[in-house]
Motif scaffolding. Structure first.
Motif, short mmCIF file in Angstrom:
data_model
loop_
_atom_site.label_atom_id
_atom_site.label_comp_id
_atom_site.label_asym_id
_atom_site.label_seq_id
_atom_site.Cartn_x
_atom_site.Cartn_y
_atom_site.Cartn_z
N SER A 12 41.52 -35.97 49.55
CA SER A 12 41.05 -36.68 48.37
C SER A 12 39.53 -36.72 48.25
O SER A 12 39.01 -36.77 47.14
CB SER A 12 41.58 -38.12 48.40
OG SER A 12 41.15 -38.75 49.58
N ASP A 13 38.81 -36.67 49.37
CA ASP A 13 37.35 -36.78 49.30
C ASP A 13 36.70 -35.84 50.31
O ASP A 13 37.38 -35.13 51.04
CB ASP A 13 36.91 -38.22 49.53
CG ASP A 13 37.42 -38.78 50.85
OD1 ASP A 13 38.26 -38.12 51.49
OD2 ASP A 13 36.96 -39.86 51.25
N GLU A 14 35.37 -35.86 50.35
CA GLU A 14 34.61 -34.98 51.24
C GLU A 14 34.85 -35.32 52.71
O GLU A 14 34.82 -34.44 53.56
CB GLU A 14 33.11 -35.07 50.92
CG GLU A 14 32.71 -34.39 49.63
CD GLU A 14 32.94 -32.89 49.66
OE1 GLU A 14 32.69 -32.26 50.70
OE2 GLU A 14 33.39 -32.36 48.64
N LYS A 15 35.07 -36.59 53.00
CA LYS A 15 35.30 -36.99 54.38
C LYS A 15 36.58 -36.37 54.94
O LYS A 15 36.60 -35.88 56.07
CB LYS A 15 35.36 -38.52 54.46
CG LYS A 15 35.44 -39.04 55.86
CD LYS A 15 35.38 -40.56 55.87
CE LYS A 15 35.48 -41.09 57.28
NZ LYS A 15 35.43 -42.55 57.32
N SER A 16 37.64 -36.37 54.14
CA SER A 16 38.89 -35.77 54.61
C SER A 16 38.78 -34.25 54.69
O SER A 16 39.38 -33.63 55.57
CB SER A 16 40.05 -36.18 53.71
OG SER A 16 39.84 -35.74 52.39
N ARG A 17 38.00 -33.64 53.79
CA ARG A 17 37.79 -32.18 53.87
C ARG A 17 37.04 -31.82 55.15
O ARG A 17 37.38 -30.86 55.84
CB ARG A 17 37.01 -31.70 52.66
CG ARG A 17 37.81 -31.65 51.39
CD ARG A 17 37.01 -31.03 50.25
NE ARG A 17 37.75 -31.14 49.02
CZ ARG A 17 37.57 -32.10 48.11
NH1 ARG A 17 36.63 -33.01 48.29
NH2 ARG A 17 38.29 -32.14 47.02
N SER A 18 36.02 -32.60 55.46
CA SER A 18 35.25 -32.38 56.68
C SER A 18 36.11 -32.55 57.92
O SER A 18 36.03 -31.75 58.86
CB SER A 18 34.06 -33.34 56.71
OG SER A 18 33.37 -33.23 57.92
N THR A 56 49.45 -26.32 61.31
CA THR A 56 49.90 -27.15 60.18
C THR A 56 50.33 -28.53 60.66
O THR A 56 49.99 -29.54 60.03
CB THR A 56 51.05 -26.46 59.45
OG1 THR A 56 50.65 -25.14 59.09
CG2 THR A 56 51.43 -27.20 58.20
N SER A 57 51.04 -28.60 61.77
CA SER A 57 51.49 -29.91 62.26
C SER A 57 50.30 -30.74 62.75
O SER A 57 50.29 -31.97 62.58
CB SER A 57 52.53 -29.75 63.37
OG SER A 57 51.95 -29.13 64.48
N ARG A 58 49.28 -30.13 63.33
CA ARG A 58 48.10 -30.89 63.75
C ARG A 58 47.35 -31.41 62.53
O ARG A 58 46.82 -32.52 62.55
CB ARG A 58 47.19 -30.02 64.60
CG ARG A 58 46.07 -30.86 65.17
CD ARG A 58 45.29 -30.21 66.24
NE ARG A 58 46.10 -29.89 67.40
CZ ARG A 58 45.65 -29.18 68.41
NH1 ARG A 58 44.44 -28.72 68.41
NH2 ARG A 58 46.44 -28.92 69.44
N LEU A 59 47.29 -30.62 61.45
CA LEU A 59 46.66 -31.10 60.22
C LEU A 59 47.44 -32.26 59.62
O LEU A 59 46.85 -33.21 59.10
CB LEU A 59 46.53 -29.96 59.20
CG LEU A 59 45.39 -28.99 59.43
CD1 LEU A 59 45.54 -27.78 58.51
CD2 LEU A 59 44.06 -29.66 59.19
N ARG A 60 48.76 -32.22 59.71
CA ARG A 60 49.58 -33.32 59.21
C ARG A 60 49.31 -34.60 59.99
O ARG A 60 49.24 -35.69 59.41
CB ARG A 60 51.07 -32.98 59.32
CG ARG A 60 51.55 -32.06 58.26
CD ARG A 60 53.05 -31.86 58.36
NE ARG A 60 53.44 -30.77 57.48
CZ ARG A 60 54.34 -29.85 57.79
NH1 ARG A 60 54.95 -29.89 58.96
NH2 ARG A 60 54.63 -28.90 56.94
N LYS A 61 49.14 -34.49 61.29
CA LYS A 61 48.91 -35.67 62.12
C LYS A 61 47.55 -36.29 61.87
O LYS A 61 47.40 -37.50 61.89
CB LYS A 61 49.03 -35.31 63.60
CG LYS A 61 50.44 -35.07 64.05
CD LYS A 61 50.48 -34.72 65.52
CE LYS A 61 51.89 -34.41 65.96
NZ LYS A 61 51.92 -34.00 67.39
N SER A 62 46.53 -35.46 61.64
CA SER A 62 45.18 -36.01 61.56
C SER A 62 44.67 -36.24 60.14
O SER A 62 43.86 -37.15 59.93
CB SER A 62 44.20 -35.10 62.29
OG SER A 62 44.21 -33.82 61.70
N VAL A 63 45.12 -35.47 59.16
CA VAL A 63 44.57 -35.58 57.81
C VAL A 63 45.57 -36.14 56.82
O VAL A 63 45.31 -37.10 56.12
CB VAL A 63 44.04 -34.22 57.31
CG1 VAL A 63 43.49 -34.34 55.92
CG2 VAL A 63 42.99 -33.69 58.26
#
Length: 114
Positions: A12-18, A56-63
């Motif tokens: 949703s924002d720059e923080k989550s992209r980073s 993909t699963s690590r991205l799901r857990k953290s972002v």
């Protein structure tokens, strides 16, 4: 085998992209990662031996929600024609000056104090 994959992540924002890029770059085998798409919600990852499902699963857990869009092989050998020769670089182990012994004999002491 070098491969290129695209993962769609809800950001949703720059923080989550980073945060998502930090997670991807920190993953084992990843060589490069970049944001793409109109709303920059897709991450394009290039790497050697990267497990797409674990990434993909690590991205799901953290972002947040992450979806694997595509995985494809990358041609490792690109032919470059008419490539100019590389510029010469001075080796680091060589001195930047030339030391040469002078042939005259020291007959007098050059110091005037003694």
């Amino acid at each position: 085998m070098k491969q290129k994959m695209v993962v769609k992540v809800t950001m949703s924002d720059e923080k989550s992209r980073s945060k998502a890029l930090k997670v991807v770059v920190g993953f084992s085998g990843v060589e490069s990662a970049s944001l793409k798409g109109d709303d920059k919600s897709q991450i394009e990852v290039t790497g050697d031996g990267v497990d797409a499902v674990q990434l993909t699963s690590r991205l799901r857990k953290s972002v947040g929600h992450a979806e694997l869009v595509s995985v494809s092989a990358v041609d490792g050998e690109k032919k470059e024609e008419n490539k100019p020769p590389a510029a010469y670089v001075w080796p680091y182990n060589q001195p930047l000056y030339v030391y040469q012994e002078l042939p005259y004999a020291h007959q007098q002491d050059p110091c005037s104090i003694m």
